[in-house]
Design an enzyme around this catalytic site. Structure first.
Site, PDB file in Angstrom:
ATOM      1  N   ILE A  92       0.788  -1.064  -0.015  1.00  0.00           N
ATOM      2  CA  ILE A  92       0.089   0.113  -0.024  1.00  0.00           C
ATOM      3  C   ILE A  92       0.926   1.149   0.163  1.00  0.00           C
ATOM      4  O   ILE A  92       1.780   1.334   0.935  1.00  0.00           O
ATOM      5  CB  ILE A  92      -0.991  -0.098   1.298  1.00  0.00           C
ATOM      6  CG1 ILE A  92      -1.959  -1.166   1.015  1.00  0.00           C
ATOM      7  CG2 ILE A  92      -1.614   1.311   1.607  1.00  0.00           C
ATOM      8  CD1 ILE A  92      -2.519  -1.463   2.275  1.00  0.00           C
ATOM      9  N   HIS A 109      -4.585  -4.490 -11.843  1.00  0.00           N
ATOM     10  CA  HIS A 109      -5.237  -5.166 -10.659  1.00  0.00           C
ATOM     11  C   HIS A 109      -5.949  -6.353 -11.198  1.00  0.00           C
ATOM     12  O   HIS A 109      -6.895  -6.164 -12.593  1.00  0.00           O
ATOM     13  CB  HIS A 109      -6.087  -4.306 -10.015  1.00  0.00           C
ATOM     14  CG  HIS A 109      -6.833  -4.772  -8.680  1.00  0.00           C
ATOM     15  ND1 HIS A 109      -6.286  -5.054  -7.742  1.00  0.00           N
ATOM     16  CD2 HIS A 109      -8.136  -5.447  -8.606  1.00  0.00           C
ATOM     17  CE1 HIS A 109      -7.063  -5.599  -6.527  1.00  0.00           C
ATOM     18  NE2 HIS A 109      -8.233  -5.574  -7.465  1.00  0.00           N
TER      19      HIS A 109
HETATM   20  C1  GAR Z   1      -1.041  -9.976 -11.070  1.00  0.00           C
HETATM   21  O1  GAR Z   1      -2.102 -10.616 -11.202  1.00  0.00           O
HETATM   22  C2  GAR Z   1      -1.518  -8.667 -10.739  1.00  0.00           C
HETATM   23  O2  GAR Z   1      -2.601  -8.176 -11.426  1.00  0.00           O
HETATM   24  C3  GAR Z   1      -1.593  -8.631  -9.293  1.00  0.00           C
HETATM   25  O3  GAR Z   1      -0.635  -9.331  -8.762  1.00  0.00           O
HETATM   26  C4  GAR Z   1      -0.339 -10.460  -9.766  1.00  0.00           C
HETATM   27  C5  GAR Z   1       1.281 -10.251  -9.949  1.00  0.00           C
HETATM   28  O4  GAR Z   1       1.819 -11.251 -10.953  1.00  0.00           O
HETATM   29  N1  GAR Z   1      -1.682  -7.506  -8.605  1.00  0.00           N
HETATM   30  C6  GAR Z   1      -2.541  -7.107  -7.501  1.00  0.00           C
HETATM   31  O5  GAR Z   1      -3.010  -7.796  -7.132  1.00  0.00           O
HETATM   32  C7  GAR Z   1      -2.438  -5.393  -7.228  1.00  0.00           C
HETATM   33  N2  GAR Z   1      -3.399  -5.128  -6.392  1.00  0.00           N
HETATM   34  P1  GAR Z   1       2.953 -11.106 -11.639  1.00  0.00           P
HETATM   35  O6  GAR Z   1       4.281 -10.878 -10.661  1.00  0.00           O
HETATM   36  O7  GAR Z   1       3.341 -12.290 -12.288  1.00  0.00           O
HETATM   37  O8  GAR Z   1       2.832  -9.817 -12.596  1.00  0.00           O
END
Ligand code: GAR
Length: 220
Positions: A92, A109
């Site tokens: 955050i 997101h």
């Molecule tokens: C993704 O699904 C992204 O949308 C989410 O974390 C994952 C990261 O995956 N983000 C959130 O939840 C932010 N609020 P990655 O490290 O493989 O890109």
């Protein structure tokens, strides 16, 4: 060419999609650095393999959120980026940090905001029984998982879905829309007007926004 800095906390598959788009000539940006708040973020290795400078700033080493955010901002600003890209950065952010990057800080997101801000979005979507789920790229404002929407991709929720299958379907879309949103920014095709994103006229066509995403979802 616009310069971006990418912030990650883990796997970094969205970061990888951005690197792949750049390498394919579809994303005209200089990825100046990748910064993680976790030393074990797998994405750090991926970035290093792609010869992108990496930094790790341990949030646990700071007394509070403001102190960490101010060190993070100092590290980011050394690269003078035009855009800061949150790609699975699971922190955050303080109001001061967000204000400092107003209009040049974006996030992806895994839900169709404003539905399901916060964590466990896929599980919550299944529990609510929604038929359409997806992901959102948005400018970051001080409210968590909130802010002017740049692009969204929708996927169907199927009867046989579990959290993993739904997450995988959404993630495929994340990897398409995030490079697209960054490209629009890099090409100057996004403007913020009264808290809403306006797209260049040729992008605002419904066909340009929706059809490729649905076609790419692989579900008829
Ligand atoms: C993704 O699904 C992204 O949308 C989410 O974390 C994952 C990261 O995956 N983000 C959130 O939840 C932010 N609020 P990655 O490290 O493989 O890109």
């Amino acid at each position: 060419m616009k310069k971006i800095v990418i912030l990650i906390s883990g796997r970094g598959s969205n970061m990888e999609a951005l690197i792949a788009a750049r390498d394919a000539g579809n994303l005209p940006v200089n990825i100046a650095a990748v910064i993680s708040n976790r030393p074990d973020a797998a994405g750090l290795e991926t970035a290093a393999r792609a010869s992108i400078p990496t930094h790790f700033i341990n949030h646990k080493a700071f007394a509070g959120r403001e102190a960490f955010d101010s060190r993070l901002a100092q590290c980011i600003d050394e690269f003078e980026p035009d855009l800061v890209v949150l790609a699975g950065f699971m922190r955050i952010l303080s109001d001061g940090f967000v204000r400092h990057y107003a209009g040049r800080l974006i996030n992806i997101h895994p839900s169709l905001l404003p539905s399901f801000p916060g964590l466990h979005t896929h599980q919550r979507a299944l529990e609510e029984g929604v038929r359409i789920h997806g992901c959102t790229v948005h400018f970051v404002t001080p409210a968590l998982d909130h802010g002017p929407v740049i692009v969204q991709a929708a996927v169907p929720v199927l009867d046989g879905d579990d959290e993993a299958s739904l997450a995988a379907r959404v993630l495929r879309q994340e990897h398409l829309v995030y490079p697209q949103a960054v490209r629009w920014f890099a090409e100057g095709k996004l403007t913020l007007e009264n808290g809403r994103v306006r797209l260049a006229a040729e992008l605002a066509e419904p066909a340009a926004l929706v059809s490729p995403v649905l076609a790419a979802s692989g579900i008829r």
